[in-house]
Design a protein around this motif. Sequence first.
Motif, PDB file in Angstrom:
ATOM      1  N   ALA A   1       0.819  -1.221   0.000  1.00  0.00           N
ATOM      2  CA  ALA A   1       0.000   0.000   0.000  1.00  0.00           C
ATOM      3  C   ALA A   1       0.852   1.270   0.000  1.00  0.00           C
ATOM      4  CB  ALA A   1      -0.940  -0.010   1.210  1.00  0.00           C
ATOM      5  N   GLN A   2       2.175   1.129   0.178  1.00  0.00           N
ATOM      6  CA  GLN A   2       3.037   2.319   0.260  1.00  0.00           C
ATOM      7  C   GLN A   2       4.083   2.347  -0.857  1.00  0.00           C
ATOM      8  OE1 GLN A   2       4.328   3.451   4.237  1.00  0.00           O
ATOM      9  NE2 GLN A   2       2.743   2.174   5.145  1.00  0.00           N
ATOM     10  N   LEU A   3       3.750   1.668  -1.949  1.00  0.00           N
ATOM     11  CA  LEU A   3       4.665   1.569  -3.090  1.00  0.00           C
ATOM     12  C   LEU A   3       4.976   2.898  -3.765  1.00  0.00           C
ATOM     13  CD1 LEU A   3       3.638  -1.602  -5.140  1.00  0.00           C
ATOM     14  CD2 LEU A   3       5.873  -1.040  -4.207  1.00  0.00           C
ATOM     15  N   ASP A   4       4.035   3.849  -3.680  1.00  0.00           N
ATOM     16  CA  ASP A   4       4.204   5.104  -4.431  1.00  0.00           C
ATOM     17  C   ASP A   4       5.374   5.934  -3.930  1.00  0.00           C
ATOM     18  OD1 ASP A   4       2.922   5.591  -2.055  1.00  0.00           O
ATOM     19  OD2 ASP A   4       1.559   7.107  -2.858  1.00  0.00           O
ATOM     20  N   GLU A   5       5.964   5.514  -2.812  1.00  0.00           N
ATOM     21  CA  GLU A   5       7.113   6.239  -2.268  1.00  0.00           C
ATOM     22  C   GLU A   5       8.405   5.924  -3.052  1.00  0.00           C
ATOM     23  OE1 GLU A   5       6.833   8.551   0.039  1.00  0.00           O
ATOM     24  OE2 GLU A   5       8.972   8.904   0.368  1.00  0.00           O
ATOM     25  N   TYR A   6       8.473   4.745  -3.651  1.00  0.00           N
ATOM     26  CA  TYR A   6       9.708   4.340  -4.347  1.00  0.00           C
ATOM     27  C   TYR A   6      10.166   5.336  -5.422  1.00  0.00           C
ATOM     28  CZ  TYR A   6      10.299  -0.201  -2.079  1.00  0.00           C
ATOM     29  OH  TYR A   6      10.525  -1.196  -1.153  1.00  0.00           O
ATOM     30  N   PRO A   7       9.276   5.681  -6.370  1.00  0.00           N
ATOM     31  CA  PRO A   7       9.743   6.594  -7.426  1.00  0.00           C
ATOM     32  C   PRO A   7      10.096   7.988  -6.925  1.00  0.00           C
ATOM     33  CG  PRO A   7       7.419   6.002  -7.742  1.00  0.00           C
ATOM     34  CD  PRO A   7       7.914   5.196  -6.604  1.00  0.00           C
ATOM     35  N   LYS A   8       9.670   8.321  -5.707  1.00  0.00           N
ATOM     36  CA  LYS A   8       9.963   9.654  -5.174  1.00  0.00           C
ATOM     37  C   LYS A   8      11.374   9.742  -4.609  1.00  0.00           C
ATOM     38  CE  LYS A   8       5.192  10.355  -3.640  1.00  0.00           C
ATOM     39  NZ  LYS A   8       4.394  10.245  -2.406  1.00  0.00           N
TER      40      LYS A   8
ATOM     41  N   GLU B   1      19.869   5.411  -2.378  1.00  0.00           N
ATOM     42  CA  GLU B   1      19.713   5.960  -1.028  1.00  0.00           C
ATOM     43  C   GLU B   1      18.846   5.038  -0.179  1.00  0.00           C
ATOM     44  OE1 GLU B   1      20.851   8.236   1.016  1.00  0.00           O
ATOM     45  OE2 GLU B   1      22.340   8.577  -0.554  1.00  0.00           O
ATOM     46  N   ILE B   2      17.800   4.493  -0.791  1.00  0.00           N
ATOM     47  CA  ILE B   2      16.927   3.546  -0.086  1.00  0.00           C
ATOM     48  C   ILE B   2      17.746   2.329   0.365  1.00  0.00           C
ATOM     49  CG2 ILE B   2      14.961   1.974  -0.344  1.00  0.00           C
ATOM     50  CD1 ILE B   2      13.727   3.994  -2.317  1.00  0.00           C
ATOM     51  N   TYR B   3      18.554   1.807  -0.564  1.00  0.00           N
ATOM     52  CA  TYR B   3      19.379   0.641  -0.231  1.00  0.00           C
ATOM     53  C   TYR B   3      20.378   0.955   0.882  1.00  0.00           C
ATOM     54  CZ  TYR B   3      17.816  -2.774  -3.732  1.00  0.00           C
ATOM     55  OH  TYR B   3      17.076  -3.697  -4.434  1.00  0.00           O
ATOM     56  N   ARG B   4      21.016   2.123   0.762  1.00  0.00           N
ATOM     57  CA  ARG B   4      22.017   2.497   1.775  1.00  0.00           C
ATOM     58  C   ARG B   4      21.370   2.586   3.158  1.00  0.00           C
ATOM     59  NH1 ARG B   4      24.035   7.049  -0.328  1.00  0.00           N
ATOM     60  NH2 ARG B   4      25.469   5.758  -1.529  1.00  0.00           N
TER      61      ARG B   4
END
Length: 267
Positions: free
Chosen positions: A124-131, A136-139
Amino acid sequence: MLPDYHMHTWRCGHAIGEMEEYVRAARFLGLEEIGFTDHFSMYWLPEAQRDRTLAMAEDEMVTYIREVKSLREKTPDLVIRLGIEADYIAGKEKDLRDLLLPFEFDYIIGSVHYLNGWAFDDPAQLDEYPKRDIDEIYREYFHLLQDAARSGLFDIMAHPDLVKKFGYRCKTDPRPWYEETARTFSQGGVCVEVNTAGLRWPANEIYPSLDFLKACCKYNVPATMGSDAHSPEQVGYGRNKACALLVEAGYREVATFQNRKCTLVPL
Ligand code: ZN
Ligand code: FE
Ligand code: FE
Ligand code: ZN
């Protein structure tokens, strides 16, 4: 025969099935050992803000534990461990330690499901990825995972590259993160979990990847296996693939737990 050390039930609000049905499924498959690891409460939030579809309520621990104990008595031909899956939240280590202390767990699985409040593994919170910048997410993810491993709170680190769940892959070579994280697991005295749930998501791959698991093997990090079953028919899911991955990474043994003590058994 690989034990299945990661199973959820109806109690966490987003899985289905009674514990008894999971036990029946395990016996049907001929498993010798399983462990229940329902989601521990969202302890870091005020009670009113805790989402009952994401984790157990705190007062459910009593019946959760009572049911495991009664199933043990009823099922002498199957080893049933009492585990729990608890979220690592930076800054809340002491709270978690105090909350887990009263219970006689065989093992505690530590998970990183949140990056500063963002449940990055929630569909339900997938829309955050492209933002965000994927690297940085991985780090951020791997740093939190390393902090979790060093915290002394956990015996096993769950689905250690969960950040790939929806198929968003980092642009840079992830192997330095694998290397650093495997070393931290070794220093922190935790096991790595080979979790087959990734096969059921767009990642289409076991957590962790082969390269990550190889790094863990190199640093002598013991491994456990978990299906992360959220329904009884997922018990033991993908265990042949998990076994093959472990062997390919160099493992010849798998870790089992009793009273938070680890014993290695041949694969
Ligand atoms: Zn879950
Ligand atoms: Fe998890
Ligand atoms: Fe889980
Ligand atoms: Zn999980």
